[in-house]
Design a protein around this motif. Structure first.
Motif, PDB file in Angstrom:
ATOM      1  N   LYS A  89       0.598  -1.417   0.047  1.00 27.11           N
ATOM      2  CA  LYS A  89       0.044   0.005  -0.170  1.00 27.11           C
ATOM      3  C   LYS A  89       0.849   1.246   0.018  1.00 27.11           C
ATOM      4  CE  LYS A  89      -4.032  -2.028   2.262  1.00 27.11           C
ATOM      5  NZ  LYS A  89      -4.685  -1.914   3.633  1.00 27.11           N
ATOM      6  N   ALA A  90       1.924   1.254   0.785  1.00 29.53           N
ATOM      7  CA  ALA A  90       2.903   2.284   0.966  1.00 29.53           C
ATOM      8  C   ALA A  90       3.397   2.832  -0.380  1.00 29.53           C
ATOM      9  CB  ALA A  90       3.797   1.997   1.763  1.00 29.53           C
ATOM     10  N   LEU A  91       4.060   1.528  -1.097  1.00 19.82           N
ATOM     11  CA  LEU A  91       4.635   1.540  -2.429  1.00 19.82           C
ATOM     12  C   LEU A  91       3.557   2.223  -3.471  1.00 19.82           C
ATOM     13  CD1 LEU A  91       6.883  -1.177  -2.657  1.00 19.82           C
ATOM     14  CD2 LEU A  91       7.497   0.960  -2.038  1.00 19.82           C
ATOM     15  N   LYS A  92       2.288   1.599  -3.375  1.00 17.32           N
ATOM     16  CA  LYS A  92       1.223   2.164  -4.445  1.00 17.32           C
ATOM     17  C   LYS A  92       0.909   3.874  -3.965  1.00 17.32           C
ATOM     18  CE  LYS A  92      -0.683  -2.222  -4.949  1.00 17.32           C
ATOM     19  NZ  LYS A  92      -1.711  -3.176  -4.392  1.00 17.32           N
ATOM     20  N   ASN A  93       1.004   3.984  -3.022  1.00 21.46           N
ATOM     21  CA  ASN A  93       0.857   5.546  -2.561  1.00 21.46           C
ATOM     22  C   ASN A  93       1.793   6.258  -3.124  1.00 21.46           C
ATOM     23  OD1 ASN A  93      -1.709   5.590  -1.570  1.00 21.46           O
ATOM     24  ND2 ASN A  93      -1.106   5.037   0.658  1.00 21.46           N
ATOM     25  N   VAL A  94       3.170   5.847  -3.088  1.00 19.87           N
ATOM     26  CA  VAL A  94       4.361   6.593  -3.404  1.00 19.87           C
ATOM     27  C   VAL A  94       3.950   7.105  -4.992  1.00 19.87           C
ATOM     28  CG1 VAL A  94       6.681   6.683  -4.086  1.00 19.87           C
ATOM     29  CG2 VAL A  94       5.704   5.986  -1.937  1.00 19.87           C
ATOM     30  N   GLY A  95       3.557   5.938  -5.729  1.00 23.97           N
ATOM     31  CA  GLY A  95       3.318   6.131  -7.229  1.00 23.97           C
ATOM     32  C   GLY A  95       2.252   7.141  -7.316  1.00 23.97           C
ATOM     33  N   LYS A  96       1.111   7.173  -6.724  1.00 24.53           N
ATOM     34  CA  LYS A  96      -0.148   7.852  -6.634  1.00 24.53           C
ATOM     35  C   LYS A  96       0.421   9.336  -6.241  1.00 24.53           C
ATOM     36  CE  LYS A  96      -3.209   8.196  -3.427  1.00 24.53           C
ATOM     37  NZ  LYS A  96      -4.311   7.831  -2.624  1.00 24.53           N
ATOM     38  N   TYR A  97       1.066   9.698  -5.286  1.00 22.90           N
ATOM     39  CA  TYR A  97       1.604  11.206  -4.796  1.00 22.90           C
ATOM     40  C   TYR A  97       2.290  11.542  -5.876  1.00 22.90           C
ATOM     41  CZ  TYR A  97      -0.568   9.612  -0.343  1.00 22.90           C
ATOM     42  OH  TYR A  97      -1.287   9.287   0.729  1.00 22.90           O
TER      43      TYR A  97
END
Length: 396
Positions: free
Chosen positions: A186-194
């Motif tokens: 989830k954290a890595l996916k959020n990095v991509g989203k931000y």
């Protein structure tokens, strides 16, 4: 004696455990649990950093051709690994791989040998060893193996997409590592989203940069990347409340590191946001009395809550922060009830900090409302951050 030692060991009190285990062996040297006790004494010695003593004490058990001997050798191998004796460690793990009758023990030896390769900087070989261990078909360890491969791709190779793939596979295995894999995914996916939001320049870019920095800081332990984002945010959006939060994050981190430049960030918060809760946090950190807070009209205040379902930063304490960040390379530690492997460095997340006691009740209520932002994902429910198997370890 045996149960008292187990309880002490599980609570991290190795010295008391050693006393109780020793008392058991003195009273029952040929007892049915004697070999388990000797293995546990080896674990205690390794946990205490007494690696040579552990190797010496476990050698007699290693001569056993059965399960006990394999377990003793796994512990001996770990002790060699913690001493930096990679060749000796790999030699021991190879013997377990060749001689152990149980796939579980052979898979564990493969995981441990992969970690030794990783310590030696042989990343591709470590991945191959983990994949070979997975090929043994041990369902109990499959989740851990996927998590560890994902961690190599994330931390060592910087390949977030491949890491997410392995983390998501680990989640499906329902192992103690499923929570860890889920949270990192989830954290890595959020990095991509931000990053996409920042590049597009749409929405609240300051907020996106702040959430990116916090994800680096707290969820991934990527300290340098987080500090770079905090500094850029404070300089690029000096009037945003997220600039204030970033400067408080920088100040708190620098203060924790003993860096005297922390004061300059506190002073910038006081100057730029003089009658806000942020300024009071900074004033109290500098030993100055708080001032009355002047709240903005709710309709003009920047949005504070992430969209429903968004993975945001943790609940803030007095400074809007979770506490000192976990340095890069320091694992999060296992979840409750799961014992980390020997040599693991475990640092638990610090508890939240209460708002400044000097504020009045009404001011505190406004302060809490003003400071609140997206909660972290729950540790219960769908796969989140997880933990090691019997003698596994989270991270390196």
């Amino acid at each position: 004696h045996y149960l008292a030692a187990r309880i002490a060991f599980e609570n991290g009190d190795c010295l008391t455990a050693i006393d109780s285990y020793s008392a058991y062996l003195e009273a029952y040297p040929e007892g049915k649990r004697a070999d388990k006790v000797r293995l546990a004494l080896g674990d205690c010695l390794v946990k205490l950093g007494m690696y040579r003593e552990a190797i010496e004490d476990l050698q007699p058990l290693a001569a056993d051709p059965g399960r006990t001997g394999a377990l003793a050798m796994l512990r001996i191998g770990r002790a060699h690994r913690m001493l930096g004796e990679v060749d000796d460690a790999e030699g021991v793990f190879s013997r377990v791989l060749e001689d152990a009758a149980e796939d579980t023990l052979r898979a564990r030896a493969g995981i441990e040998q992969a970690l030794a390769c990783l310590d030696d900087g042989r990343l591709e070989e470590a991945i191959r060893m983990l994949e070979a261990a997975d090929s043994l078909g041990n369902r109990k360890l499959a989740g851990e193996i996927g998590y560890r491969i994902g961690l190599i791709y994330e931390r060592e190779l910087g390949d977030f997409d491949t890491a997410i793939t392995f983390y998501d596979e680990s989640v499906k295995k329902k192992s103690p590592y499923a929570r860890a894999a889920g949270r990192r995914s989830k954290a890595l996916k959020n990095v991509g989203k931000y990053k996409e939001e920042i590049a597009a320049g749409t929405g609240d870019v300051a907020k996106a940069r702040y959430l990116l920095a916090e994800t680096y800081f707290y969820d991934l332990g990527m300290r340098d990347e987080a500090l770079e984002e905090f500094v850029a945010l404070a300089d690029s959006f000096p009037e945003s409340e997220y600039a204030a939060r970033s400067m408080l994050a920088l100040a708190e981190y620098l203060e924790d590191e003993g860096d005297t430049t922390a004061a300059s960030y506190y002073e910038r918060v006081i100057d730029g946001f003089p009658r806000t809760p942020y300024a009071n946090v900074a004033r109290l950190a500098l030993g100055m009395p708080p001032v009355d807070v002047v709240m903005e009209d709710a309709s003009s205040a920047p949005p504070d809550s992430a969209a429903a379902g968004e993975v945001g930063p943790p609940e803030p304490g007095a400074s809007g922060l979770q506490g000192p960040p976990v340095p890069a390379g320091v694992p999060e530690g296992p979840p409750p009830g799961v014992e980390p492997a020997v040599g693991d460095s475990v640092r638990a997340a610090p508890p939240g900090v209460e708002p400044p006691p000097a504020l009045s009740d009404s001011a505190r209520a406004r302060y809490e409302k003003y400071m609140k932002y997206s909660p972290a994902p729950s540790d219960s429910g769908s796969p989140d951050v997880g933990a090691p198997d019997e003698q596994g370890e989270e991270g390196r």
